[in-house]
Write an enzyme that holds these catalytic residues in place. Structure first.
Site, PDB file in Angstrom:
ATOM      1  N   LYS A 136       8.278   0.237   3.611  1.00 31.21           N
ATOM      2  CA  LYS A 136       7.356  -0.577   4.420  1.00 31.21           C
ATOM      3  C   LYS A 136       7.026   0.444   5.485  1.00 31.21           C
ATOM      4  O   LYS A 136       7.644   1.115   6.218  1.00 31.21           O
ATOM      5  CB  LYS A 136       8.105  -1.765   4.929  1.00 31.21           C
ATOM      6  CG  LYS A 136       7.386  -2.608   5.724  1.00 31.21           C
ATOM      7  CD  LYS A 136       8.283  -4.037   6.057  1.00 31.21           C
ATOM      8  CE  LYS A 136       7.285  -4.992   7.243  1.00 31.21           C
ATOM      9  NZ  LYS A 136       8.329  -6.113   7.469  1.00 31.21           N
TER      10      LYS A 136
ATOM     11  N   SER B 221      11.142 -11.881   6.872  1.00 32.38           N
ATOM     12  CA  SER B 221      10.105 -11.067   6.191  1.00 32.38           C
ATOM     13  C   SER B 221      10.479 -10.142   5.062  1.00 32.38           C
ATOM     14  O   SER B 221       9.818  -9.671   4.303  1.00 32.38           O
ATOM     15  CB  SER B 221       9.400 -10.179   7.226  1.00 32.38           C
ATOM     16  OG  SER B 221       8.809 -11.012   8.112  1.00 32.38           O
TER      17      SER B 221
ATOM     18  N   SER C 225       6.669 -10.693   6.221  1.00 34.22           N
ATOM     19  CA  SER C 225       5.531  -9.563   6.647  1.00 34.22           C
ATOM     20  C   SER C 225       5.712  -8.143   5.829  1.00 34.22           C
ATOM     21  O   SER C 225       4.754  -7.670   5.484  1.00 34.22           O
ATOM     22  CB  SER C 225       5.622  -9.005   7.996  1.00 34.22           C
ATOM     23  OG  SER C 225       6.959  -8.505   8.299  1.00 34.22           O
TER      24      SER C 225
END
Lengths: 67, 468
Positions: free
Chosen positions: B84, B183, B159
């Protein structure tokens, strides 16, 4: 005036300014629905009766192991 | 020898590592297969912000050379993974999907990045995400928004959206996400993969761009529970650079990969997760209900439990998350507000509007929740529920107020710091994945791994891949 789950633009402007946000009227209008949504949540939170041992501590891993 | 590219990108980490160890698969060939697939598919899926072909191939050649010379580092050696885009990577741009950090190039790796490199993993690139790890997706953030590989008209949740999409679509073999309210588990559930939020303090957060210091967690996202155990092993353990890092010893997670649920006590807080609430999808509840029956058939003892604070904990989580996020972003919000996406800017500004009393009361409720969990975990070993209250929404229906009104099933475990996993448990009639969430006592990742592995081996839902 705060009325139920709504707040006037003037009152909201005052709250935002007090919180350090210097926003235009357009920005305030945009943010106001989110603030109004959280008003009820904040009231609910504030009304919860918590015990004397429910302190505002931060979770510390090695001292909060549940056994 | 594995000869077809299509046989490579759907291997699990465990399967590929065995082939690599036995010199039947080249890390270079494996990395090339993934780079080719990213090249072919990612214009549609938009799961990567930065792809690193030269770096990845160079690392793959080094891995191949080491392995051929008898230096084998373990299950991640030569395995292509992705991060990420809030995990710092030395000399590689790390943006958190925000114009605020669009030119940011860290001078140092995050501890997790460094540990994965030490384990021999190959970094394919940096993955898209919701801006600054907050809810979204926000079309105004200026970065790609990942699409659900099961149906690109739907969102992948967030997310860690790119982590979920890239792992599910075979654009990496595993990834790291981060989690402040769900997330990791959210996109894992919505994208049909496994996502584990470890115990607070288990995995270092040093070098990871924060959203909320007291709620943020780092963890793996993979196709199987077995692969989750491998990645968790590599990134776990004390880090003196992270003041919230734990010194509790790290077990061998692979020891928990046993198919045995006999006598494991699983609690179900029906009053919250299975409530008669229009915000909860009935088909999701039915699918998860069947999954819980399967756990029972496998030997688990199911019992209904009550955790009163769950009713309000979502409100408290939001107060803490946004108050802390505003504190971190205050200067940039004041000096360069237009560099934030519109949705994230509104959320962060909301963080300024909570009072000190709101924050303190929320932290007190958090303590109350931890006490309730401690009491319950004298009676049960795991808590089961749906991971998400709804399946993936359509991409064009997601906007700020719709995300505000969603019911979070994942945030209680960010508030408590307990470990929790999402493991795929079925599909809706429209073909969208549904996840089962299992949570355990702090540092009891082994029981979570054991239960979810047993469930996954029984159901074998990992045999079904997205139609892309």
């Amino acid at each position: 005036m705060i009325n139920g789950d709504t707040i006037s633009l003037e009152d909201f402007k005052s709250i935002a300014k007090h919180s350090g946000l210097h926003l235009t009227d357009v920005e305030l209008e945009s943010l106001r629905p989110l603030y109004e949504h959280t008003m009820e949540e904040r009231t609910i939170l504030g009304n919860i009766e918590l015990g004397a041992t429910d302190l505002a501590t931060i979770f510390i891993p090695d001292t909060n192991v549940i056994s | 020898m594995i000869s077809h590219e299509s046989e490579l990108y759907y291997l699990t980490i465990k399967e590929a590592s065995k082939l690599i160890r036995e010199h039947r698969l080249s890390p270079v060939e494996l990395t090339e297969a993934f780079l080719n697939r990213i090249d072919r598919l990612d214009a549609k899926l938009q799961s990567y912000i930065t792809v690193l072909p030269e770096n990845a191939l160079s690392e793959a050649k080094d891995a191949e050379s080491d392995i051929m010379n008898g230096i084998y580092k373990g299950d991640l050696h030569g395995i292509p993974i992705a991060l990420k885009d809030l995990y710092d990577t030395r000399n590689i741009r790390t943006t958190a999907s925000s114009r605020v950090m669009k030119d940011r190039i860290p001078s140092e790796d995050a501890t997790t990045t460094s540990r994965l490199k030490s384990a021999g993993a190959i970094l394919l690139g940096k993955l898209s995400m919701h801006e600054f790890a907050l809810g979204g997706p926000d079309h105004t953030c200026g970065f790609p928004l990942a699409r659900n590989p099961w149906n690109i008209d739907h969102g992948p949740s967030g997310s860690s959206s790119g982590s979920g999409v890239a792992t599910a679509a075979g654009l990496c073999m595993g990834s790291l996400g981060s989690c402040t309210g769900g997330s990791i588990r959210g996109p894992a559930s919505i994208c049909g993969i496994v996502g584990l939020k470890p115990t607070y303090g288990r995995v270092s957060r040093y070098g990871v761009i924060p959203l909320s210091w007291t709620l943020d967690h780092c963890g793996p996202m993979t196709w199987t529970v077995e692969d989750t155990a491998i990645m968790l092993q590599a990134i776990s353990g004390y880090d003196p650079k992270d003041p919230t890092s734990s010194k509790v010893s790290v077990p061998n997670y692979s020891d928990s990969l046993t198919e045995d649920l006999k006598g494991v006590r699983i609690g179900i807080p029906k009053h919250f997760f299975f409530a008669d609430d229009p915000r909860i999808d009935s088909e999701t509840l039915k699918i998860v209900g069947l999954a819980i029956e399967t756990l029972q058939d496998l030997g688990a003892i199911i019992q209904e439990i009550t955790i009163p604070s769950l009713e309000y904990i979502g409100h408290a989580q939001r107060v803490i998350m946004l108050s802390e996020a505003f504190t971190y972003h205050k200067r940039n919000l004041s000096q360069r507000p237009n560099d934030f996406g519109e949705m994230v800017r509104e959320w962060f500004r909301m963080g300024a509007l909570y009072s000190a009393s709101d924050y303190i009361q929320s932290q007190r409720l958090r303590k109350s929740l931890q006490d309730e969990f401690a009491h319950i975990f004298k009676k049960v070993d795991l808590i089961a529920s749906p991971t998400m209250s709804q399946p993936a929404p359509r991409f064009d229906e997601i906007e700020l107020m719709s995300t505000v009104k969603m019911l979070s099933f994942t945030s209680p475990y960010n508030m408590s710091g307990m470990p929790a996993i999402s493991v795929p448990c079925g599909f809706t009639t429209s073909g969208l994945p549904v996840g089962l969430q299992l949570a355990a006592r702090p540092f009891d990742e082994p029981t979570i791994i054991r239960a979810s592995y047993t469930y996954q081996q029984k159901t074998r839902l990992f045999d079904k891949r997205p139609p892309i």
